[in-house]
Design an enzyme around this catalytic site. Structure first.
Site, short mmCIF file in Angstrom:
data_model
loop_
_atom_site.label_atom_id
_atom_site.label_comp_id
_atom_site.label_asym_id
_atom_site.label_seq_id
_atom_site.Cartn_x
_atom_site.Cartn_y
_atom_site.Cartn_z
N HIS A 90 19.27 -13.53 -0.32
CA HIS A 90 19.28 -13.19 1.11
C HIS A 90 20.65 -13.48 1.74
O HIS A 90 20.73 -13.83 2.92
CB HIS A 90 18.18 -13.94 1.87
CG HIS A 90 16.79 -13.68 1.38
ND1 HIS A 90 16.06 -12.57 1.77
CD2 HIS A 90 16.01 -14.36 0.52
CE1 HIS A 90 14.88 -12.60 1.17
NE2 HIS A 90 14.83 -13.67 0.40
N TYR A 118 13.17 -23.48 -0.11
CA TYR A 118 13.79 -22.97 1.11
C TYR A 118 14.43 -24.09 1.92
O TYR A 118 15.54 -23.94 2.44
CB TYR A 118 12.77 -22.20 1.95
CG TYR A 118 12.53 -20.80 1.44
CD1 TYR A 118 11.95 -20.59 0.19
CD2 TYR A 118 12.90 -19.69 2.17
CE1 TYR A 118 11.73 -19.32 -0.30
CE2 TYR A 118 12.69 -18.40 1.69
CZ TYR A 118 12.11 -18.22 0.46
OH TYR A 118 11.91 -16.96 -0.03
#
Length: 567
Positions: A90, A377
């Protein structure tokens, strides 16, 4: 009668209004007052002057830079430290602020404060991204997409991390590193490798439920706002009263209204990658700046645990779609993006999203991919941004926060001043509703890896049945998209393994892919002789999709025909 000079009292937000309208904003920079300073505020004569010991010899000027040149040394030392680690996945993204608004009462399922009233509005920050490419990669390269939302609720920040397509590529947490590496660059050449990509997914074919969607034109959208996004993982709606049942939930968002002509074909996508590699980033910023605000409807798939136990599909399998016939979608809200970022680095690049950021009423679940994301994350943000990344404006909760054992560390801004840095254990007297463990079970510690079986082909087959099996334009588009990527594979065994897997979805599809791989060799070798063209093929392989100049113009379109054999 009130004086006209008396300023009006600031309006108190009502129960439906945005409670934190400035969440995520940064201070505006100082206005230029016609002179420059050092970083400490000391005025300087000229910011572009440097101090050196020098002498002139004819037209040559000899100079040795002095370390006492405070301004030059300070600015150079700053610019060499401006970059922070990019996200490993990402990395390329765009962002904006907006609002989530409740459109349906679902208080029977959850006591989440931000969902407790129809019409209630919560400020949010959104970031959209490609997944596999680096920060400088082109937006229109075929890739899965991410959409992350940070909702600034009254009970803390809630992060939604959504994907397109609607399922994930793997379901075993230990496969994460290999999956990421296989979609990145080759360790020897630092070049994209179709061999790595197809070799990994052919040995982990649960990914084909994603790949069958990724290689449609949905994999190359014209706008981030054109896509549906899905939670992929299963979460939990909880109630204050533990005697009331919890419910599992997945969410999705769909563009409102549905876009017309939302995708590029592969030729257009490749052309845009060369013309404007940042086109999706530019399109999102321009759209909001011109008051054409992106909007999505938000839906929830609310699942009774008893019904889940009778489901043919494991609701905690991120590679599977949950059947709508059994678990219908209910509209619960809408998202509108209406405010561009003030500064890309401060608000988009420094945004840190984490599925572990939950709030009362919205909880985690025993979904194994979600479980590993809970660690991964948060840890990537601690690495990229530092242990105190939650104090950055875009990440900082607007609600009450008191966690005094979290102290010190780089870039700590508040640090609780002189308050004690420990908890003695008996001070939590004003306990509010918090999420609690909702499932009790006993089991054994196991070393477990899921097994792939014939049932895993069912959903890819169902998707293909509705998309391309009896639709020739979609059929041909899909075959072209796959073979433009698969044609760059060097190892014939990997190509054949890929064809074999597509045969399991549909024999006609596998046969068409194999035939097209052979057909492409002739025109690709011919294209490779044209000036300035990089083409794939038997002897001229490239991970870049084979093309001819400006394919959107259909120049030289007849070269794709296989020449007749000479008699």
């Amino acid at each position: 009668m009130a004086s006209k000079n008396v300023p009006e009292e600031p309006k108190t937000p009502g129960p439906l209004d945005v409670k934190y309208p400035n969440a995520g904003k940064i201070l505006e920079g100082p206005k230029f007052d016609n002179y420059y300073t050092l970083s400490n505020g000391c005025p300087i004569e000229d910011p572009q002057v440097s101090e050196s010991v020098s002498k002139q010899c004819g037209k040559n000027r000899y100079a040795s830079q002095l370390i006492q040149d405070i301004n030059t040394i300070d600015t150079i030392s700053h610019i060499t430290r401006e970059r922070i680690p990019e996200r490993y996945v990402h990395a390329k993204g765009a962002g904006a602020f907006g609002k989530f608004k409740v459109t349906k009462d679902i208080s029977a399922y959850t006591d989440a404060n931000f969902l407790n009233m129809v019409g209630k509005t919560t400020r949010l920050f959104a970031r959209f991204s490609t997944v596999g490419g680096e920060k400088g990669s082109a937006d229109t390269v075929r890739d899965t997409k991410g959409a992350a939302f940070k909702l600034y609720t009254e009970e803390g920040n809630l992060d939604w991390l959504l994907f397109n397509p609607e399922i994930f590529l793997i379901r075993d947490p230990a496969k994460f590193p290999s999956m990421v590496h296989a979609t990145k660059k080759h360790p020897q050449t630092n070049l994209g490798s179709a061999d790595m990509f197809w070799d990994f997914f052919n040995h982990n074919p649960e990914a084909y439920n994603t790949l069958i969607r990724l290689f449609t034109d949905e994999g190359t959208p014209k706008s981030y706002a054109n896509l549906n996004y899905f939670s992929v993982n299963t979460y939990t709606f909880t109630k204050h009263d533990e005697r009331k049942p919890f419910h599992f939930v997945r969410i999705k968002i769909t563009p409102d209204p549905a876009p017309k002509d939302p995708y590029y074909n592969k030729e257009q996508a490749l052309t845009e990658a060369g013309k404007d590699p940042d086109i999706l980033t530019r399109e999102l910023y321009d759209r909001i700046s011109q008051d054409t605000f992106p909007k999505w409807k938000v839906f929830a798939q609310i699942i009774d645990p008893a019904e889940a136990n009778n489901s043919d599909v494991n609701i905690f399998d991120a590679t599977r779609v949950l059947p709508e016939t059994k678990f219908n979608w209910t509209e619960i809200g809408e998202i509108t993006l209406d405010e561009p970022p003030q500064n890309f680095f401060s608000q988009v690049e420094q945004a840190g999203f984490n599925v572990a950021n939950v709030v009362p009423g919205w909880d985690i679940s025993p979904d194994p991919i979600l479980q590993i994301r809970l660690f991964a994350y948060g840890d990537t943000q601690r690495y990229r941004l530092g242990i105190n990344n939650d104090q950055l404006p875009v990440n900082r909760p607007q609600s009450y926060v008191y966690s005094p054992t979290r102290r010190d560390g780089a870039h700590n801004v508040t640090n609780y001043a002189g308050q004690k840095n420990y908890i003695n254990g008996d001070e939590n007297k004003k306990t509010k509703f918090s999420n609690r463990s909702f499932v009790g079970w006993e089991g054994k510690v196991q070393r477990f890896k899921t097994k792939f079986d014939d049932s895993d082909w069912k959903q890819p087959q169902q998707f293909w049945e509705g998309y391309g099996k009896n639709n020739k334009p979609n059929f041909d588009t899909f075959v072209g998209n796959v073979t433009s990527h698969l044609g760059a594979v060097d190892d014939p065994a990997i190509q054949q393994s890929t064809v074999d897997n597509f045969n399991k979805i549909d024999k006609a599809l596998g046969d068409a892919i194999k035939k097209e791989l052979e057909r492409r060799k002739v025109p690709n070798n011919r294209h490779a002789t044209l000036p300035g063209v990089v083409a794939g093929g038997q002897d001229k392989k490239s991970f870049v999709q084979p093309t001819i100049p400006d394919p959107a113009t259909d120049v030289d379109k007849n070269t794709n025909k296989v020449p007749k054999e000479e008699s």
